[in-house]
Write an enzyme that holds these catalytic residues in place. Structure first.
Site, short mmCIF file in Angstrom:
data_model
loop_
_atom_site.label_atom_id
_atom_site.label_comp_id
_atom_site.label_asym_id
_atom_site.label_seq_id
_atom_site.Cartn_x
_atom_site.Cartn_y
_atom_site.Cartn_z
N CYS A 154 13.20 11.27 6.72
CA CYS A 154 13.23 11.02 8.16
C CYS A 154 14.64 11.18 8.74
O CYS A 154 14.79 11.39 9.93
CB CYS A 154 12.67 9.63 8.46
N GLU A 192 9.39 1.86 10.86
CA GLU A 192 10.42 2.88 10.60
C GLU A 192 9.70 4.21 10.66
O GLU A 192 8.91 4.52 9.78
CB GLU A 192 11.05 2.59 9.23
N LYS A 212 0.85 -1.20 0.00
CA LYS A 212 0.00 0.00 0.00
C LYS A 212 0.88 1.24 0.00
O LYS A 212 1.45 1.64 1.00
CB LYS A 212 -0.92 0.04 1.22
N GLU A 258 8.83 16.65 15.38
CA GLU A 258 9.20 16.48 13.98
C GLU A 258 8.35 17.40 13.09
O GLU A 258 7.13 17.33 13.11
CB GLU A 258 8.99 15.01 13.54
O1 TXE Z 1 2.25 9.75 7.33
P1 TXE Z 1 1.44 8.47 7.65
P2 TXE Z 1 1.67 11.08 6.71
C1 TXE Z 1 5.98 11.73 9.25
C2 TXE Z 1 6.02 13.22 9.11
C3 TXE Z 1 4.67 13.53 8.56
C4 TXE Z 1 3.84 12.57 9.35
C5 TXE Z 1 2.52 12.32 8.78
O2 TXE Z 1 6.18 13.84 10.34
O3 TXE Z 1 4.27 14.85 8.79
O4 TXE Z 1 4.62 11.41 9.38
O5 TXE Z 1 2.64 12.08 7.39
C6 TXE Z 1 -0.52 4.78 5.81
N1 TXE Z 1 -3.08 1.88 9.15
N2 TXE Z 1 6.53 11.00 8.16
O6 TXE Z 1 0.32 11.43 7.19
O7 TXE Z 1 0.00 8.81 7.82
C7 TXE Z 1 -0.60 5.94 4.86
O8 TXE Z 1 -1.69 5.79 3.98
C8 TXE Z 1 -2.24 1.53 8.18
C9 TXE Z 1 7.78 10.34 8.41
O9 TXE Z 1 1.82 10.94 5.26
O10 TXE Z 1 2.15 7.80 8.75
C10 TXE Z 1 0.76 5.86 4.19
O11 TXE Z 1 0.75 4.86 3.19
N3 TXE Z 1 -1.63 2.41 7.37
C11 TXE Z 1 8.07 9.28 7.44
C12 TXE Z 1 1.67 5.44 5.34
O12 TXE Z 1 0.79 4.85 6.31
C13 TXE Z 1 -1.88 3.70 7.57
C14 TXE Z 1 7.71 9.62 6.05
C15 TXE Z 1 2.44 6.59 5.99
O13 TXE Z 1 1.54 7.66 6.27
C16 TXE Z 1 -2.76 4.13 8.58
C17 TXE Z 1 6.41 10.26 5.92
C18 TXE Z 1 -3.36 3.16 9.40
N4 TXE Z 1 -4.20 3.47 10.39
C19 TXE Z 1 5.89 10.94 6.98
N5 TXE Z 1 -2.81 5.48 8.55
C20 TXE Z 1 9.46 8.67 7.52
N6 TXE Z 1 9.97 8.37 8.73
O14 TXE Z 1 10.09 8.39 6.51
C21 TXE Z 1 -2.01 5.89 7.54
N7 TXE Z 1 -1.44 4.81 6.94
#
Ligand code: TXE
Length: 459
Positions: free
Chosen positions: A277, A243, A168, A364
């Protein structure tokens, strides 16, 4: 307009119910994305395909990984164009970082797979044979910042070890995963081995994490989402790799070579608009060289090319942190404004005069925003570096004492006199709230396997 499709059991499927993919460059609609809610068909296809895929030898699967790498290489320009369109990042970065690395993920694990040797532990009267079996069907969930790069970092080792996949990608950046699905079909990868489901995290993502027939979840994303994923998967006893976020420090000691430190720290601050990250969003500089460092850093910042951030919504979050910094008594040393053009652009922003314990300096932000702090002793630098809930990465810049400082930082990865210098064999991951588990080389191989010991006694 691109119509993004799911890949289920070798079929490319567009769903009537869809949502828009918006360009961060100019806010136009660039694609329609399926809003998947049901995953049973994909899980059944993956379960069936796993019997065959898991029975191939590891060498045969290495051949498939090389095939995928070759096919990706043939489309490297298209991958880079789509990634640049979807994320807004400059084409060169999409080409030389995202697309290149996606290909390398497959090449690396193909080579690595050919070299894996099963361990044996010999006793006086018996031999322990350690073998690795596939887990079965695995769920791979990835974020928007390095879309295909981070997804393939999971797909390659999962396939290598004989698992089949429900992937996904982030709903914000679905384009390269869509192309990847087409590439897998074009090269004749057996149907059901890779299934790609697009949609919202709270819907299809949650379904994947809670599905009883998906035996492991590898997740990269935000720490708060990671908490939900862990809470859902733990009672089902799934293998889990998380991660998550970071708030990494770049520590500049008084003996740092500023000729390499300034460009290195600048790159760590703003590469991919600070949306990695591993980015060094806190700069800790020894007070004796702080002025010289800052002058040179700000001067080189003028020529640093960045793209917009991922979305309007994310920009609003970043802007709210810039406002918070002001409320917390910080001074905006550079940037802080929105350029006068369409799309989700924001100037690279440097904030000074703020406590290292402030919210701005400990939460963050995940954008082109850094805070600068000074220190006088090593202990003070370590105290500041370790004062957040995160522990993902960090860098130390010093001619003589980098390693000794690096050892004292509470994080999973530390670079000395460099940043994001990656060897795919080494462990990648964080401590504290930055995650659970490690990816890379043998760590990925072990995560995507059931490790079994067979003890054979002599007779
Ligand atoms: O991340 P999400 P978002 C951090 C960064 C950012 C914050 C939110 O601070 O502002 O995360 O970003 C899926 N069950 N990072 O909202 O929501 C979602 O669809 C299963 C750090 O984009 O964590 C996507 O595919 N899956 C990071 C994935 O999780 C779920 C890089 C990540 O999205 C879900 C990006 C659920 N309940 C953002 N909810 C890094 N460390 O590299 C969401 N997803």
């Amino acid at each position: 307009m691109i119509q993004v499709e799911n890949l289920v059991n070798g079929q490319h499927i567009f769903l009537e119910e869809s949502f828009d993919d918006i360009s961060p460059l100019d806010s136009t609609i660039i694609a329609k994305v399926p809003r998947t809610k049901k995953i049973d068909e994909a899980v059944m296809a993956a379960t069936e395909a796993q019997l065959q895929w898991g029975s191939l030898s590891i060498i045969e699967r290495c051949y498939w990984l090389d095939n995928i790498a070759n096919a990706l290489e043939d489309k490297i320009e298209e991958i880079a164009e789509l990634e640049s369109l979807d994320t807004g990042k400059p084409y060169d970065i999409a080409r030389n970082v995202d697309a290149e690395r996606s290909i390398n993920n497959f090449r690396f694990f193909a080579k690595f797979g050919r070299e894996i040797r099963d361990d044996e532990f010999v006793m006086e009267d018996a031999i322990n044979h350690i073998i690795r079996k596939p887990i079965g069907v695995v769920g791979l969930i990835s974020p928007w910042n390095l879309p295909l790069y981070l997804l393939t970092w999971k797909i390659a080792p999962a396939l290598l070890m004989g698992n089949t996949i429900i992937a996904k990608p982030s709903e914000i950046t679905p384009l390269t995963a869509h192309l990847f699905g087409q590439i897998c079909t074009d090269i004749g990868l057996p149907k059901g081995v890779i299934n790609i489901l697009h949609g919202y995290g709270s819907e299809v993502g949650q379904e994947i994490v809670s599905h009883p027939d998906i035996k492991a979840i590898s997740f990269t994303g935000g720490t708060s989402t990671g908490r939900i994923v862990a809470a859902t998967a733990a009672p089902l006893f799934k293998k889990l790799s998380l991660e998550l976020g970071g708030k990494n420090a770049s520590i500049i000691l008084d003996d740092a070579d500023l000729d390499i430190t300034v460009p290195g720290v600048l790159r760590a601050s703003f590469l991919n608009s600070g949306q990695i990250c591993l980015c060094g969003s806190r700069i800790l500089v020894h007070s004796s060289i702080a002025e010289e460092f800052l002058t040179r850093y700000l001067s080189e910042l003028k020529d640093f090319e960045i793209g917009p951030v991922i979305s309007e919504e994310h920009r609003n979050k970043i802007l709210s942190y810039i406002q918070l910094a002001k409320d917390e008594g910080g001074a905006i040393i550079a940037g802080g404004n929105i350029p006068d053009k369409a799309g989700s652009w924001i100037e690279p922003t440097v904030i000074g005069g703020i406590s290292h314990n402030s919210r701005t300096a400990t939460e963050e932000i995940f954008g082109p925003v850094v805070t600068i702090h000074t220190f006088d002793t090593d202990d003070e630098a370590i105290e500041i570096a370790n004062c957040t809930e995160y522990g993902l990465a960090g860098s130390v810049w010093s001619k003589e004492r980098g390693f000794e400082i690096a050892e004292r930082i509470d994080s999973g990865m530390v670079w000395v006199n460099t940043w994001l210098h990656r060897d795919l064999r080494v462990p990648f991951g964080g401590v504290k709230n930055s995650g659970v588990g490690r990816e890379g080389g043998m760590w990925s191989v072990n995560f995507f396997s059931e490790v079994v010991n067979i003890c054979v006694k002599e007779h």
